[in-house]
Structures are given as structure tokens and as C-alpha cells.
Design a protein around this motif. Sequence first.
Motif, PDB file in Angstrom:
ATOM      1  N   ALA A 299      17.166 -81.444 -23.359  1.00  0.00           N
ATOM      2  CA  ALA A 299      18.455 -81.527 -22.675  1.00  0.00           C
ATOM      3  C   ALA A 299      19.026 -80.153 -22.333  1.00  0.00           C
ATOM      4  CB  ALA A 299      19.440 -82.314 -23.529  1.00  0.00           C
ATOM      5  N   GLY A 300      19.389 -79.382 -23.360  1.00  0.00           N
ATOM      6  CA  GLY A 300      19.940 -78.056 -23.119  1.00  0.00           C
ATOM      7  C   GLY A 300      21.061 -78.077 -22.114  1.00  0.00           C
ATOM      8  N   LEU A 301      20.944 -77.278 -21.063  1.00  0.00           N
ATOM      9  CA  LEU A 301      21.944 -77.225 -19.996  1.00  0.00           C
ATOM     10  C   LEU A 301      21.556 -78.088 -18.797  1.00  0.00           C
ATOM     11  CD1 LEU A 301      22.902 -73.420 -19.960  1.00  0.00           C
ATOM     12  CD2 LEU A 301      23.945 -75.290 -21.256  1.00  0.00           C
ATOM     13  N   ASN A 302      20.649 -79.023 -19.012  1.00  0.00           N
ATOM     14  CA  ASN A 302      20.204 -79.908 -17.931  1.00  0.00           C
ATOM     15  C   ASN A 302      21.377 -80.752 -17.429  1.00  0.00           C
ATOM     16  OD1 ASN A 302      19.115 -81.910 -16.313  1.00  0.00           O
ATOM     17  ND2 ASN A 302      17.309 -82.200 -17.591  1.00  0.00           N
ATOM     18  N   ILE A 303      21.856 -80.445 -16.235  1.00  0.00           N
ATOM     19  CA  ILE A 303      23.044 -81.110 -15.724  1.00  0.00           C
ATOM     20  C   ILE A 303      22.806 -82.586 -15.499  1.00  0.00           C
ATOM     21  CG2 ILE A 303      22.536 -80.615 -13.301  1.00  0.00           C
ATOM     22  CD1 ILE A 303      26.012 -80.709 -15.055  1.00  0.00           C
ATOM     23  N   GLN A 304      21.564 -82.974 -15.246  1.00  0.00           N
ATOM     24  CA  GLN A 304      21.273 -84.396 -15.046  1.00  0.00           C
ATOM     25  C   GLN A 304      21.492 -85.189 -16.325  1.00  0.00           C
ATOM     26  OE1 GLN A 304      21.016 -85.497 -12.032  1.00  0.00           O
ATOM     27  NE2 GLN A 304      21.093 -83.359 -11.347  1.00  0.00           N
ATOM     28  N   ASN A 305      21.273 -84.552 -17.467  1.00  0.00           N
ATOM     29  CA  ASN A 305      21.508 -85.219 -18.740  1.00  0.00           C
ATOM     30  C   ASN A 305      23.010 -85.490 -18.930  1.00  0.00           C
ATOM     31  OD1 ASN A 305      20.506 -86.085 -21.483  1.00  0.00           O
ATOM     32  ND2 ASN A 305      21.929 -84.487 -22.109  1.00  0.00           N
ATOM     33  N   TYR A 306      23.835 -84.484 -18.642  1.00  0.00           N
ATOM     34  CA  TYR A 306      25.279 -84.669 -18.726  1.00  0.00           C
ATOM     35  C   TYR A 306      25.744 -85.752 -17.748  1.00  0.00           C
ATOM     36  CZ  TYR A 306      25.961 -80.409 -21.507  1.00  0.00           C
ATOM     37  OH  TYR A 306      25.951 -79.466 -22.499  1.00  0.00           O
ATOM     38  N   THR A 307      25.195 -85.712 -16.541  1.00  0.00           N
ATOM     39  CA  THR A 307      25.574 -86.690 -15.524  1.00  0.00           C
ATOM     40  C   THR A 307      25.222 -88.097 -15.965  1.00  0.00           C
ATOM     41  OG1 THR A 307      25.206 -85.032 -13.791  1.00  0.00           O
ATOM     42  CG2 THR A 307      25.289 -87.334 -13.104  1.00  0.00           C
TER      43      THR A 307
ATOM     44  N   HIS B 163      26.311 -73.249 -24.233  1.00  0.00           N
ATOM     45  CA  HIS B 163      27.039 -74.444 -23.816  1.00  0.00           C
ATOM     46  C   HIS B 163      27.873 -74.109 -22.589  1.00  0.00           C
ATOM     47  CE1 HIS B 163      30.414 -72.683 -26.236  1.00  0.00           C
ATOM     48  NE2 HIS B 163      29.433 -72.414 -27.082  1.00  0.00           N
ATOM     49  N   TYR B 164      28.009 -75.086 -21.721  1.00  0.00           N
ATOM     50  CA  TYR B 164      28.771 -74.890 -20.491  1.00  0.00           C
ATOM     51  C   TYR B 164      30.248 -74.619 -20.757  1.00  0.00           C
ATOM     52  CZ  TYR B 164      25.152 -76.576 -17.230  1.00  0.00           C
ATOM     53  OH  TYR B 164      24.023 -76.717 -16.472  1.00  0.00           O
ATOM     54  N   GLU B 165      30.857 -73.871 -19.853  1.00  0.00           N
ATOM     55  CA  GLU B 165      32.318 -73.768 -19.828  1.00  0.00           C
ATOM     56  C   GLU B 165      32.829 -75.140 -19.367  1.00  0.00           C
ATOM     57  OE1 GLU B 165      36.050 -73.801 -18.759  1.00  0.00           O
ATOM     58  OE2 GLU B 165      34.713 -73.713 -17.017  1.00  0.00           O
ATOM     59  N   PRO B 166      33.723 -75.785 -20.154  1.00  0.00           N
ATOM     60  CA  PRO B 166      34.050 -77.192 -19.924  1.00  0.00           C
ATOM     61  C   PRO B 166      34.643 -77.535 -18.560  1.00  0.00           C
ATOM     62  CG  PRO B 166      34.770 -76.529 -22.109  1.00  0.00           C
ATOM     63  CD  PRO B 166      34.350 -75.278 -21.389  1.00  0.00           C
ATOM     64  N   LEU B 167      35.570 -76.727 -18.055  1.00  0.00           N
ATOM     65  CA  LEU B 167      36.198 -77.067 -16.786  1.00  0.00           C
ATOM     66  C   LEU B 167      35.211 -77.014 -15.627  1.00  0.00           C
ATOM     67  CD1 LEU B 167      39.572 -75.341 -17.456  1.00  0.00           C
ATOM     68  CD2 LEU B 167      39.397 -77.648 -16.540  1.00  0.00           C
ATOM     69  N   THR B 168      34.285 -76.066 -15.698  1.00  0.00           N
ATOM     70  CA  THR B 168      33.245 -75.990 -14.673  1.00  0.00           C
ATOM     71  C   THR B 168      32.371 -77.230 -14.718  1.00  0.00           C
ATOM     72  OG1 THR B 168      33.224 -73.588 -14.945  1.00  0.00           O
ATOM     73  CG2 THR B 168      31.387 -74.566 -13.743  1.00  0.00           C
ATOM     74  N   LEU B 169      31.965 -77.607 -15.925  1.00  0.00           N
ATOM     75  CA  LEU B 169      31.122 -78.787 -16.106  1.00  0.00           C
ATOM     76  C   LEU B 169      31.836 -80.052 -15.627  1.00  0.00           C
ATOM     77  CD1 LEU B 169      28.690 -80.333 -17.222  1.00  0.00           C
ATOM     78  CD2 LEU B 169      29.753 -80.214 -19.487  1.00  0.00           C
TER      79      LEU B 169
ATOM     80  N   ALA C 242      33.767 -90.606 -25.207  1.00  0.00           N
ATOM     81  CA  ALA C 242      32.444 -90.096 -25.571  1.00  0.00           C
ATOM     82  C   ALA C 242      32.479 -88.583 -25.600  1.00  0.00           C
ATOM     83  CB  ALA C 242      31.385 -90.569 -24.577  1.00  0.00           C
ATOM     84  N   MET C 243      32.120 -88.010 -26.733  1.00  0.00           N
ATOM     85  CA  MET C 243      32.047 -86.556 -26.870  1.00  0.00           C
ATOM     86  C   MET C 243      30.625 -86.111 -26.536  1.00  0.00           C
ATOM     87  SD  MET C 243      32.988 -84.326 -30.243  1.00  0.00           S
ATOM     88  CE  MET C 243      32.781 -82.539 -30.295  1.00  0.00           C
ATOM     89  N   ILE C 244      30.483 -85.257 -25.535  1.00  0.00           N
ATOM     90  CA  ILE C 244      29.158 -84.851 -25.059  1.00  0.00           C
ATOM     91  C   ILE C 244      28.815 -83.459 -25.566  1.00  0.00           C
ATOM     92  CG2 ILE C 244      27.664 -84.527 -23.072  1.00  0.00           C
ATOM     93  CD1 ILE C 244      29.516 -86.247 -21.437  1.00  0.00           C
ATOM     94  N   ASN C 245      27.696 -83.347 -26.269  1.00  0.00           N
ATOM     95  CA  ASN C 245      27.133 -82.048 -26.639  1.00  0.00           C
ATOM     96  C   ASN C 245      25.798 -81.876 -25.939  1.00  0.00           C
ATOM     97  OD1 ASN C 245      29.114 -81.103 -28.533  1.00  0.00           O
ATOM     98  ND2 ASN C 245      28.396 -82.678 -29.945  1.00  0.00           N
ATOM     99  N   ASN C 246      25.377 -80.632 -25.761  1.00  0.00           N
ATOM    100  CA  ASN C 246      24.184 -80.412 -24.945  1.00  0.00           C
ATOM    101  C   ASN C 246      22.881 -80.859 -25.592  1.00  0.00           C
ATOM    102  OD1 ASN C 246      23.957 -78.388 -26.858  1.00  0.00           O
ATOM    103  ND2 ASN C 246      23.270 -76.831 -25.406  1.00  0.00           N
ATOM    104  N   GLY C 247      22.874 -81.160 -26.876  1.00  0.00           N
ATOM    105  CA  GLY C 247      21.642 -81.632 -27.501  1.00  0.00           C
ATOM    106  C   GLY C 247      21.895 -82.746 -28.485  1.00  0.00           C
ATOM    107  N   GLY C 248      23.060 -83.386 -28.378  1.00  0.00           N
ATOM    108  CA  GLY C 248      23.421 -84.418 -29.336  1.00  0.00           C
ATOM    109  C   GLY C 248      24.382 -83.878 -30.380  1.00  0.00           C
ATOM    110  N   HIS C 249      25.105 -84.772 -31.051  1.00  0.00           N
ATOM    111  CA  HIS C 249      26.138 -84.340 -31.991  1.00  0.00           C
ATOM    112  C   HIS C 249      25.542 -83.750 -33.269  1.00  0.00           C
ATOM    113  CE1 HIS C 249      30.150 -84.148 -33.648  1.00  0.00           C
ATOM    114  NE2 HIS C 249      29.740 -84.762 -34.742  1.00  0.00           N
ATOM    115  N   HIS C 250      24.510 -84.372 -33.796  1.00  0.00           N
ATOM    116  CA  HIS C 250      23.854 -83.843 -34.998  1.00  0.00           C
ATOM    117  C   HIS C 250      23.149 -82.535 -34.654  1.00  0.00           C
ATOM    118  CE1 HIS C 250      21.039 -83.524 -38.369  1.00  0.00           C
ATOM    119  NE2 HIS C 250      21.807 -84.379 -39.018  1.00  0.00           N
ATOM    120  N   LEU C 251      23.212 -81.575 -35.557  1.00  0.00           N
ATOM    121  CA  LEU C 251      22.656 -80.247 -35.267  1.00  0.00           C
ATOM    122  C   LEU C 251      21.169 -80.270 -34.940  1.00  0.00           C
ATOM    123  CD1 LEU C 251      24.475 -78.038 -37.938  1.00  0.00           C
ATOM    124  CD2 LEU C 251      24.875 -78.088 -35.476  1.00  0.00           C
TER     125      LEU C 251
END
Length: 292
Positions: free
Chosen positions: A33-41, A79-85, A12-21
Motif C-alpha cells: 500500500a504505502g503511498l499508493n493513492i489507489q489504495n486510499y481511493t 504519510h501524506y499531508e491530510p488536506l492534500t490527500l 473510517a480511519m485510514i492509515n497507509n499500511g493499516g492500523h496495526h503497526l
Amino acid sequence: MSKRAGHMNLLAMINNGGHHLAAWQHPKGQAGAGLNIQNYTHIAQVAEKGLLDAVFIADVVALWGQDLEALTRTSRGEHYEPLTLLSYLAGATQHIGLIATATTSYNEPYHIARKFASLDHLSGGRAGWNVVTSVVGAEARNFGRDAHYLHNERYERAEEFVDVVRKLWQSWEEGAVIKDTKNSQYFIPEKVKNIHYKGKHFSVEGPLNISRTPQGEPVLVQAGASESGKRLAARIAEVIFSPHDDIKAAKKYYHDIKTTASQFGRTKESIRILPGITPVVGKTRQEARDFF
């Protein structure tokens, strides 16, 4: 990642607001969503529950686009720095793989080797590195260059970069860390070795300052499309992302990769080629269509 015959790997490829622009604007989508960490989680945990193999974070080290006015209509301006996320998501999941993008053009091998080794330890052996050479012009200007390295030079540097990283990952032998409190010895010095590397682009003494990872080496991922990119992918990658939506082009790409891999002494089974898809999901076919 599993390589059983007949077993399909899903990431699964995760983008902060969905894959479509414009996905972030959809009333049933990820508008907040944005940088909402709960959404990524949530996405990572759902993917894990669905038995997907890994989550994947794409990245560029610049704004993802040059036109600020156009960017205001997307969620790609931040967008988050990936390793931190993924270090955070490592603690929120238990089994799913964690793949982060990191460029070989604007990093140093020691940094990358150490960071991905750390992620592999933190996650209990679930880290993967998506090897890229950078494509956005602004990335070069963010690191003191007027333009990217020339195309062939980027990939030449990338091949050497990966070689150095892998040598650093192997600089601690299996069983080097013994934590022998009785004899006051944390590790066996004979099992930790300098790499003494000197090449065209890099000079690295080593060893790495973190022990061999649970996997031995994090999984290597690539998405080469040019001739140089396909060579790099065939030489180093265990997982390759394929962008093709035409079956004839996809078959040719598959053949080219597997043939080139064999020239490097690799078996065809050692590489998984995964085509990219954008699914629209609903409880019924009609619900999915209505959502879209």
C-alpha cells in the motif's frame, strides 16, 4: 453528520499500511500500500458504499517516532499531508465526509481557515477539521522550537486559534457572492467584513479570501483526554473520538464531556462521542479469526 435519535455514526480511519503497526506485512493485508493513492481511493469508496459518515486522516508534522530502526519495521515513516490527500479523495467520492488533522501549535489561523474552506468547497460541503495541539517532540523542533508549548498554553492557544478560524469562516455572509454579470458585480461588499481580531496569541485582520462554505463552517472534531483537552472538546467539537476500551471509564468521559458542554451553553445533543474500534472483518466469524 446525522444526529437522528438512534442513528449510529461510523467513521473510517485510514492509515497507509493499516492500523496495526505490522499490518503492512500481512499476506492478505496492505503490504504494497504505502503511498499508493489507489489504495486510499478504494478504501474511501468502499466506506462510502457502506454508508459510513466520513473518512478520517490522522497526522503529525514529523516522523511518527524517534527510533529509525524501529520505524523500518512499520509503514509509518511516510504519510501524506491530510488536506492534500483529502482534496484528491473529494474528486473520487460524492457523499462521504472528509476529516483532516491539523495542528494549532504549528499553523496560523488564516492558513487553516482558508485550507478547510477550500476543501469544503471542493467537496460540496464534506470537510471536517480534527483539531490537535501536537504531541510528538520532533514537531516542535521542525518549527524552530526546542520543545512544545507548555500543556496549558497549548490548549489556551488552541481555543483562541479555533475562535479566530471560525470568525474568518463567517467573514463572508450568506449570499455575498452574486456573480451579477449584468452589473459587473461578483460579490456584495457589505456582506464581506474584516474581523479585526486582536488577542493574546493572534492578531488577524481578515476577511478570508474565499467565500462562505457550503456547510457554513466545516465540522469540528477533537479527541481531548486531559482536563484541558476535554474542556476544548466540550467547548468547540461536534465530533469527539474517545480512546476508552473500559466501559466505566468511557461512561465517566461521556458524562464529563456532556456536563462541561452544557456549561458552555451547548446542548448535549450537539456533540457525538465516537469510541475507537479496530474490527477484523471476514465473511464468517471463523474467517475473521483466521485472518487475525
